[in-house]
Write a protein that holds these residues in place. Structure first.
Motif, PDB file in Angstrom:
ATOM      1  N   LEU A  48     114.038 112.622 131.174  1.00  0.00           N
ATOM      2  CA  LEU A  48     114.318 111.662 130.115  1.00  0.00           C
ATOM      3  C   LEU A  48     115.033 110.464 130.732  1.00  0.00           C
ATOM      4  N   ILE A  49     114.403 109.298 130.672  1.00  0.00           N
ATOM      5  CA  ILE A  49     114.928 108.100 131.320  1.00  0.00           C
ATOM      6  C   ILE A  49     115.499 107.149 130.261  1.00  0.00           C
ATOM      7  N   PRO A  50     116.774 106.767 130.376  1.00  0.00           N
ATOM      8  CA  PRO A  50     117.367 105.841 129.411  1.00  0.00           C
ATOM      9  C   PRO A  50     116.875 104.407 129.632  1.00  0.00           C
ATOM     10  N   THR A  51     116.881 103.624 128.559  1.00  0.00           N
ATOM     11  CA  THR A  51     116.528 102.200 128.668  1.00  0.00           C
ATOM     12  C   THR A  51     117.739 101.290 128.474  1.00  0.00           C
ATOM     13  N   GLY A  52     118.851 101.843 127.997  1.00  0.00           N
ATOM     14  CA  GLY A  52     120.044 101.027 127.766  1.00  0.00           C
ATOM     15  C   GLY A  52     119.940 100.150 126.537  1.00  0.00           C
ATOM     16  N   GLY A  70      99.320 101.273 134.930  1.00  0.00           N
ATOM     17  CA  GLY A  70      99.448 101.173 136.384  1.00  0.00           C
ATOM     18  C   GLY A  70     100.187 102.361 136.984  1.00  0.00           C
ATOM     19  N   LEU A  71     101.280 102.790 136.344  1.00  0.00           N
ATOM     20  CA  LEU A  71     102.010 103.961 136.839  1.00  0.00           C
ATOM     21  C   LEU A  71     101.163 105.223 136.727  1.00  0.00           C
ATOM     22  N   ALA A  72     100.417 105.325 135.630  1.00  0.00           N
ATOM     23  CA  ALA A  72      99.566 106.501 135.437  1.00  0.00           C
ATOM     24  C   ALA A  72      98.461 106.540 136.498  1.00  0.00           C
ATOM     25  N   TYR A  73      97.799 105.420 136.710  1.00  0.00           N
ATOM     26  CA  TYR A  73      96.673 105.380 137.644  1.00  0.00           C
ATOM     27  C   TYR A  73      97.120 105.530 139.105  1.00  0.00           C
ATOM     28  N   LYS A  74      98.143 104.783 139.487  1.00  0.00           N
ATOM     29  CA  LYS A  74      98.542 104.753 140.891  1.00  0.00           C
ATOM     30  C   LYS A  74      99.390 105.952 141.313  1.00  0.00           C
ATOM     31  N   HIS A  75     100.201 106.505 140.368  1.00  0.00           N
ATOM     32  CA  HIS A  75     101.162 107.534 140.752  1.00  0.00           C
ATOM     33  C   HIS A  75     101.109 108.805 139.906  1.00  0.00           C
ATOM     34  N   GLY A  76     100.323 108.813 138.833  1.00  0.00           N
ATOM     35  CA  GLY A  76     100.281 109.990 137.964  1.00  0.00           C
ATOM     36  C   GLY A  76     101.491 110.106 137.056  1.00  0.00           C
ATOM     37  N   ILE A  77     102.209 109.006 136.850  1.00  0.00           N
ATOM     38  CA  ILE A  77     103.403 109.010 136.000  1.00  0.00           C
ATOM     39  C   ILE A  77     102.990 108.609 134.586  1.00  0.00           C
ATOM     40  N   THR A  78     103.292 109.468 133.619  1.00  0.00           N
ATOM     41  CA  THR A  78     102.924 109.188 132.238  1.00  0.00           C
ATOM     42  C   THR A  78     104.035 109.670 131.311  1.00  0.00           C
ATOM     43  N   CYS A  79     103.863 109.410 130.034  1.00  0.00           N
ATOM     44  CA  CYS A  79     104.840 109.818 129.021  1.00  0.00           C
ATOM     45  C   CYS A  79     104.372 111.092 128.338  1.00  0.00           C
ATOM     46  N   LEU A  80     105.291 111.985 128.078  1.00  0.00           N
ATOM     47  CA  LEU A  80     104.997 113.159 127.254  1.00  0.00           C
ATOM     48  C   LEU A  80     105.143 112.772 125.787  1.00  0.00           C
ATOM     49  N   ASN A  81     104.610 113.562 124.896  1.00  0.00           N
ATOM     50  CA  ASN A  81     104.550 113.334 123.446  1.00  0.00           C
ATOM     51  C   ASN A  81     104.136 111.897 123.130  1.00  0.00           C
ATOM     52  N   ILE A  94     117.043 104.141 123.082  1.00  0.00           N
ATOM     53  CA  ILE A  94     115.646 104.461 123.353  1.00  0.00           C
ATOM     54  C   ILE A  94     115.599 105.114 124.728  1.00  0.00           C
ATOM     55  N   LYS A  95     114.968 106.294 124.778  1.00  0.00           N
ATOM     56  CA  LYS A  95     114.780 106.994 126.045  1.00  0.00           C
ATOM     57  C   LYS A  95     113.301 107.323 126.179  1.00  0.00           C
ATOM     58  N   VAL A  96     112.841 107.392 127.401  1.00  0.00           N
ATOM     59  CA  VAL A  96     111.425 107.607 127.681  1.00  0.00           C
ATOM     60  C   VAL A  96     111.270 108.932 128.422  1.00  0.00           C
ATOM     61  N   LEU A  97     110.441 109.815 127.876  1.00  0.00           N
ATOM     62  CA  LEU A  97     110.192 111.115 128.486  1.00  0.00           C
ATOM     63  C   LEU A  97     109.001 110.993 129.444  1.00  0.00           C
ATOM     64  N   LEU A  98     109.308 110.931 130.735  1.00  0.00           N
ATOM     65  CA  LEU A  98     108.280 110.777 131.762  1.00  0.00           C
ATOM     66  C   LEU A  98     107.966 112.112 132.411  1.00  0.00           C
TER      67      LEU A  98
END
Length: 149
Positions: A48-52, A70-81, A94-98
């Motif tokens: 869970l990554i904070p955005t401040g 770009g993150l999904a394609y190049k590194h496989g990083i995506t958001c859950l839910n 706001i927090k981002v679940l990566l």
């Protein structure tokens, strides 16, 4: 008619970029990581990554948190839910679940673009219980009912 959304940088995050669109016709506002130190996201792990940031939206709006392509394609990083929903009455950070679906560890650094936020109108809906639903040609056909073509 534009909607006005209030945005607040939480204490200690004065250096974090405000969400912004990266092109004139973009639908999403990029969100930035407000991590206090680098976070290494190992393959198969989530964080869970904070955005401040916190928002105040008018009734009738929601904010959806979606992956950056770009993150999904190049590194496989995506958001859950995905999409994550921020309701109009939520006032917390706001927090981002990566999650890392890639093969290599991925390091998230402060002020890195990690996701995008898209605002959507939310219709007012009232549910009405009935004994029988109206019929359609599709009926109760669900997953894969039309076959592979």
């Amino acid at each position: 008619m534009p909607y006005y959304v209030e945005i607040n940088k939480l204490a200690g995050n004065e250096d974090i970029e405000l969400p912004r669109k990266m092109s004139e016709l973009a639908s999403g506002f990029d969100l930035y990581a407000a991590v206090t130190e680098d976070v290494v996201l190992e393959p198969g792990k989530r964080c869970l990554i904070p955005t401040g940031l916190a928002l105040a939206m008018p009734a009738g709006l929601e904010a959806q948190i979606r992956p950056r392509s770009g993150l999904a394609y190049k590194h496989g990083i995506t958001c859950l839910n995905t999409p994550g929903t921020i309701d109009a009455d939520y006032r917390g950070e706001i927090k981002v679940l990566l999650i890392n679906l890639g093969d290599d560890p991925f390091t998230i650094v402060r002020n890195e673009r990690i996701a995008q936020m898209v605002f959507q109108e939310v219709p007012q809906v009232e549910l009405k219980q009935v004994e029988v639903l109206s019929e359609t040609v599709r009926g109760s056909g669900g997953f894969g009912h039309t076959g592979r073509k």
